[in-house]
Scaffold this motif. Structure first.
Motif, PDB file in Angstrom:
ATOM      1  N   VAL A 183       1.355  -6.485   5.715  1.00 11.30           N
ATOM      2  CA  VAL A 183       1.404  -5.179   5.077  1.00 11.30           C
ATOM      3  C   VAL A 183       2.837  -4.758   4.766  1.00 11.30           C
ATOM      4  O   VAL A 183       3.758  -5.029   5.541  1.00 11.30           O
ATOM      5  CB  VAL A 183       0.776  -4.123   6.024  1.00 11.30           C
ATOM      6  CG1 VAL A 183       0.968  -2.711   5.489  1.00 11.30           C
ATOM      7  CG2 VAL A 183      -0.695  -4.421   6.257  1.00 11.30           C
ATOM      8  N   TYR A 221       0.840  -1.193   0.000  1.00 14.04           N
ATOM      9  CA  TYR A 221       0.000   0.000   0.000  1.00 14.04           C
ATOM     10  C   TYR A 221       0.879   1.248   0.000  1.00 14.04           C
ATOM     11  O   TYR A 221       2.046   1.208   0.386  1.00 14.04           O
ATOM     12  CB  TYR A 221      -0.846   0.086   1.274  1.00 14.04           C
ATOM     13  CG  TYR A 221      -1.753  -1.058   1.575  1.00 14.04           C
ATOM     14  CD1 TYR A 221      -3.081  -1.056   1.153  1.00 14.04           C
ATOM     15  CD2 TYR A 221      -1.307  -2.129   2.345  1.00 14.04           C
ATOM     16  CE1 TYR A 221      -3.940  -2.096   1.484  1.00 14.04           C
ATOM     17  CE2 TYR A 221      -2.160  -3.176   2.674  1.00 14.04           C
ATOM     18  CZ  TYR A 221      -3.470  -3.156   2.239  1.00 14.04           C
ATOM     19  OH  TYR A 221      -4.309  -4.188   2.563  1.00 14.04           O
ATOM     20  N   HIS A 222       0.257   2.359  -0.368  1.00 17.17           N
ATOM     21  CA  HIS A 222       0.825   3.664  -0.054  1.00 17.17           C
ATOM     22  C   HIS A 222      -0.176   4.344   0.881  1.00 17.17           C
ATOM     23  O   HIS A 222      -1.292   4.658   0.474  1.00 17.17           O
ATOM     24  CB  HIS A 222       1.049   4.515  -1.298  1.00 17.17           C
ATOM     25  CG  HIS A 222       1.792   5.785  -0.979  1.00 17.17           C
ATOM     26  ND1 HIS A 222       3.140   5.785  -0.748  1.00 17.17           N
ATOM     27  CD2 HIS A 222       1.361   7.058  -0.814  1.00 17.17           C
ATOM     28  CE1 HIS A 222       3.525   7.026  -0.467  1.00 17.17           C
ATOM     29  NE2 HIS A 222       2.463   7.813  -0.489  1.00 17.17           N
ATOM     30  N   CYS A 281       3.998  -0.818   3.665  1.00 18.10           N
ATOM     31  CA  CYS A 281       3.490   0.526   3.362  1.00 18.10           C
ATOM     32  C   CYS A 281       4.629   1.392   2.834  1.00 18.10           C
ATOM     33  O   CYS A 281       5.597   1.664   3.554  1.00 18.10           O
ATOM     34  CB  CYS A 281       2.882   1.160   4.604  1.00 18.10           C
ATOM     35  SG  CYS A 281       2.256   2.836   4.326  1.00 18.10           S
ATOM     36  N   PHE A 297       4.790  -1.888  10.188  1.00 10.43           N
ATOM     37  CA  PHE A 297       3.843  -2.540   9.272  1.00 10.43           C
ATOM     38  C   PHE A 297       2.917  -3.497  10.034  1.00 10.43           C
ATOM     39  O   PHE A 297       1.710  -3.558   9.773  1.00 10.43           O
ATOM     40  CB  PHE A 297       4.595  -3.325   8.192  1.00 10.43           C
ATOM     41  CG  PHE A 297       5.520  -2.510   7.331  1.00 10.43           C
ATOM     42  CD1 PHE A 297       5.318  -1.158   7.140  1.00 10.43           C
ATOM     43  CD2 PHE A 297       6.609  -3.112   6.709  1.00 10.43           C
ATOM     44  CE1 PHE A 297       6.175  -0.398   6.343  1.00 10.43           C
ATOM     45  CE2 PHE A 297       7.464  -2.380   5.910  1.00 10.43           C
ATOM     46  CZ  PHE A 297       7.256  -1.023   5.728  1.00 10.43           C
ATOM     47  N   ALA A 355      -1.109   2.748   4.030  1.00  6.46           N
ATOM     48  CA  ALA A 355      -1.908   1.561   4.338  1.00  6.46           C
ATOM     49  C   ALA A 355      -2.964   1.817   5.397  1.00  6.46           C
ATOM     50  O   ALA A 355      -4.023   1.183   5.381  1.00  6.46           O
ATOM     51  CB  ALA A 355      -0.983   0.433   4.799  1.00  6.46           C
TER      52      ALA A 355
END
Length: 207
Positions: free
Chosen positions: A98, A77-78, A100, A182, A80
């Motif tokens: 995750v 994600y960017h 991020c 994360f 998250a």
């Protein structure tokens, strides 16, 4: 490379391998109020899939949920924190583990305060990313081609960014710290949903 558009769920025959890049488009920034409109997903192989949810959606998307909820598949994600909250609130899935890119950037690009996706793509990958459709209406009856291109671009670069940012995290000795951040993100998203979006509960301050 192609962008595929689906209604309400990924088709059962869509096969995605390995880590997947994930993003969401919503009606605004307050998750319980501003409904989830689109989930973007890609395995980094060159195709992006957009799943659109209608205003009356019941958010029953078993194929998408199975991928997002797979505990053995890393999701990239960017920022998250926001996407995790939206996915959990509407789809009932904890979309972890995750990575991020925004948090990774903040841990290693300490020479700048520019940690937006556009900034990362330009500096680390030498590509130009347009953000013109970022604030457009994602809940309308039609998702335009410009919106589709924008939504797809939000997951198009995350695999390559992860590779570059991991190199820097290891170089600076901050990989373990990043992983701890994360791992905490799903809990941070739940704090947001539970009513603590703007308060640091770890702070000594009473407010």
């Amino acid at each position: 490379m192609a962008v595929y558009f689906h209604e309400e769920d990924l088709p059962a025959d869509v096969v995605l391998e390995g880590p997947v890049a994930v993003d969401t488009e919503t009606m605004g920034l307050i998750t319980p109020r501003d409904r989830l409109c689109v989930v973007q997903i890609s395995d980094g192989g060159g195709d992006e899939h957009l799943v659109r949810f209608n205003p009356d959606s019941e958010y029953e998307a078993p194929n998408l949920a199975a991928i997002l909820g797979d505990p053995d598949r890393v999701k990239l994600y960017h920022f998250a924190r926001f996407d995790l909250a939206a996915i959990e609130h509407y789809l009932g899935v904890t979309a972890a583990p995750v990575f991020c890119t925004k948090i990774a950037s903040k841990l290693v690009r300490t020479y700048t305060d520019r940690h937006g996706l556009k900034n990362l793509v330009e500096e680390l990958l030498g590509e130009n990313l347009s953000k013109h459709q970022q604030s457009s209406d994602w809940g309308g009856p039609v998702i335009t081609e410009a919106q589709r291109d924008y939504a797809a671009s939000d997951v198009r670069y995350l695999h390559r960014l992860k590779d570059e940012l991991e190199k820097r995290l290891k170089r600076e000795g901050r990989m373990e710290l990043a992983q701890a951040c994360f791992d905490f993100l799903p809990h941070r998203a739940r704090l947001d949903l539970a009513g603590w979006p703007d308060h640091d509960i770890f702070s000594h301050a009473s407010a």
